[in-house]
Write a protein that holds these residues in place. Structure first.
Motif, PDB file in Angstrom:
ATOM      1  N   GLU A  79       0.836  -1.187   0.000  1.00  0.00           N
ATOM      2  CA  GLU A  79       0.000   0.000   0.000  1.00  0.00           C
ATOM      3  C   GLU A  79       0.879   1.249   0.000  1.00  0.00           C
ATOM      4  O   GLU A  79       2.032   1.201   0.414  1.00  0.00           O
ATOM      5  N   ALA A  80       0.310   2.360  -0.438  1.00  0.00           N
ATOM      6  CA  ALA A  80       0.982   3.637  -0.250  1.00  0.00           C
ATOM      7  C   ALA A  80       1.031   3.897   1.254  1.00  0.00           C
ATOM      8  O   ALA A  80       0.182   3.395   2.003  1.00  0.00           O
ATOM      9  N   ILE A  81       2.019   4.650   1.704  1.00  0.00           N
ATOM     10  CA  ILE A  81       2.141   4.937   3.143  1.00  0.00           C
ATOM     11  C   ILE A  81       2.319   6.434   3.337  1.00  0.00           C
ATOM     12  O   ILE A  81       3.116   7.081   2.658  1.00  0.00           O
ATOM     13  N   LEU A  82       1.562   6.967   4.290  1.00  0.00           N
ATOM     14  CA  LEU A  82       1.713   8.347   4.720  1.00  0.00           C
ATOM     15  C   LEU A  82       2.242   8.324   6.146  1.00  0.00           C
ATOM     16  O   LEU A  82       1.545   7.880   7.058  1.00  0.00           O
ATOM     17  N   PHE A  83       3.504   8.717   6.322  1.00  0.00           N
ATOM     18  CA  PHE A  83       4.079   8.825   7.653  1.00  0.00           C
ATOM     19  C   PHE A  83       3.830  10.244   8.155  1.00  0.00           C
ATOM     20  O   PHE A  83       4.157  11.213   7.471  1.00  0.00           O
ATOM     21  N   ASN A  84       3.260  10.349   9.339  1.00  0.00           N
ATOM     22  CA  ASN A  84       2.890  11.632   9.929  1.00  0.00           C
ATOM     23  C   ASN A  84       3.678  11.806  11.231  1.00  0.00           C
ATOM     24  O   ASN A  84       3.392  11.139  12.222  1.00  0.00           O
ATOM     25  N   PHE A  85       4.675  12.670  11.229  1.00  0.00           N
ATOM     26  CA  PHE A  85       5.479  12.933  12.428  1.00  0.00           C
ATOM     27  C   PHE A  85       4.739  13.972  13.263  1.00  0.00           C
ATOM     28  O   PHE A  85       4.370  15.030  12.763  1.00  0.00           O
ATOM     29  N   PHE A  86       4.531  13.654  14.547  1.00  0.00           N
ATOM     30  CA  PHE A  86       3.697  14.512  15.388  1.00  0.00           C
ATOM     31  C   PHE A  86       4.127  14.433  16.847  1.00  0.00           C
ATOM     32  O   PHE A  86       4.965  13.619  17.230  1.00  0.00           O
ATOM     33  N   ALA A  87       3.523  15.304  17.661  1.00  0.00           N
ATOM     34  CA  ALA A  87       3.674  15.261  19.119  1.00  0.00           C
ATOM     35  C   ALA A  87       2.297  15.539  19.725  1.00  0.00           C
ATOM     36  O   ALA A  87       1.470  16.242  19.121  1.00  0.00           O
ATOM     37  N   THR A  88       2.067  15.020  20.895  1.00  0.00           N
ATOM     38  CA  THR A  88       0.753  15.159  21.538  1.00  0.00           C
ATOM     39  C   THR A  88       0.485  16.573  22.020  1.00  0.00           C
ATOM     40  O   THR A  88      -0.660  16.943  22.218  1.00  0.00           O
ATOM     41  N   GLY A 157       9.882  20.405  11.470  1.00  0.00           N
ATOM     42  CA  GLY A 157       8.811  20.940  12.305  1.00  0.00           C
ATOM     43  C   GLY A 157       7.684  19.929  12.297  1.00  0.00           C
ATOM     44  O   GLY A 157       7.718  18.970  11.522  1.00  0.00           O
ATOM     45  N   ILE A 158       6.731  20.128  13.154  1.00  0.00           N
ATOM     46  CA  ILE A 158       5.613  19.200  13.168  1.00  0.00           C
ATOM     47  C   ILE A 158       4.316  19.976  13.086  1.00  0.00           C
ATOM     48  O   ILE A 158       4.272  21.130  13.530  1.00  0.00           O
ATOM     49  N   PRO A 159       3.293  19.414  12.499  1.00  0.00           N
ATOM     50  CA  PRO A 159       3.300  18.120  11.820  1.00  0.00           C
ATOM     51  C   PRO A 159       4.171  18.146  10.557  1.00  0.00           C
ATOM     52  O   PRO A 159       4.298  19.162   9.898  1.00  0.00           O
ATOM     53  N   TYR A 160       4.749  16.990  10.282  1.00  0.00           N
ATOM     54  CA  TYR A 160       5.587  16.775   9.102  1.00  0.00           C
ATOM     55  C   TYR A 160       5.173  15.434   8.530  1.00  0.00           C
ATOM     56  O   TYR A 160       5.190  14.434   9.246  1.00  0.00           O
ATOM     57  N   MET A 161       4.763  15.411   7.278  1.00  0.00           N
ATOM     58  CA  MET A 161       4.300  14.163   6.672  1.00  0.00           C
ATOM     59  C   MET A 161       5.109  13.842   5.430  1.00  0.00           C
ATOM     60  O   MET A 161       5.530  14.748   4.704  1.00  0.00           O
TER      61      MET A 161
END
Length: 192
Positions: A79-88, A157-161
């Motif tokens: 599948e295609a993948i979207l990685f989403n870098f984040f913090a709560t 920076g975040i969010p970063y996808m």
């Protein structure tokens, strides 16, 4: 008029994303070394970052990633993948969750969304966050999240996808809050 003046700074914050001035976990590896801060995933990394490594998801499943010259191959993935870098703690990261939930539902079986947590949280804290925001996609946690960020050339920076084609080839990346329609358009290009 006063309400309009208050809305402008709020919108600017949402569209720009969260910086890392006060949150050192975002661009730090677990050893405290600052990660490089390029705007696109870097193609020149050290050999240690090119060895296969695993991301641990909240359901305890593992994703084995192997860096190659055009992106990252994920073992057993088609599948295609979207990685989403984040913090709560990041307001734009929280604001994009409903959009990611929608995209996860809409592209089920064609797109995998994996949020990569860029801070140290216990599994219980992450689970509570997932329940609070009704997250229906995977979240990875642990030290290898920082290794992955470094292998990409740093998270600016975040969010970063980062969006990858089903074959693992890099498609595009995003910094800050991105409209759902833009993500949907790019995902359609990648899966068709």
């Amino acid at each position: 008029m006063k309400i309009n003046l208050l809305i402008i700074p709020f919108l600017a914050l949402l569209l720009s994303g969260c910086g890392d001035e006060n949150k050192s976990d975002v661009n730090q590896t677990k050893t405290g070394d600052a990660a490089p801060t390029s705007s696109a995933p870097s193609q020149n990394q050290s050999a240690s970052l090119e060895a296969p490594f695993e991301l641990t998801l909240m359901d305890e499943s593992k994703m084995t990633l192997q860096k190659f010259d055009k992106g990252f191959k994920v073992e057993g993935n088609d599948e295609a993948i979207l990685f989403n870098f984040f913090a709560t703690w990041c307001p734009p990261c929280k604001a994009e969750i409903p959009h990611l939930n929608n995209l996860s539902d809409k592209f089920k079986g064609k797109l995998k969304i994996v949020s990569v947590l860029m801070e140290d949280k216990s599994k219980d804290e992450i689970d509570a966050f997932m329940k609070k925001f009704k997250i229906n996609f995977g979240i990875s946690y642990g030290e290898n999240n920082f290794l992955f960020a470094k292998a990409l050339g740093g998270v600016v920076g975040i969010p970063y996808m980062v969006l990858y084609k089903p074959n693992g080839e890099y498609a595009t990346h995003y910094v800050g809050l991105v409209p759902e329609e833009m993500l949907e358009s790019d995902i359609n290009k990648v899966i068709n």
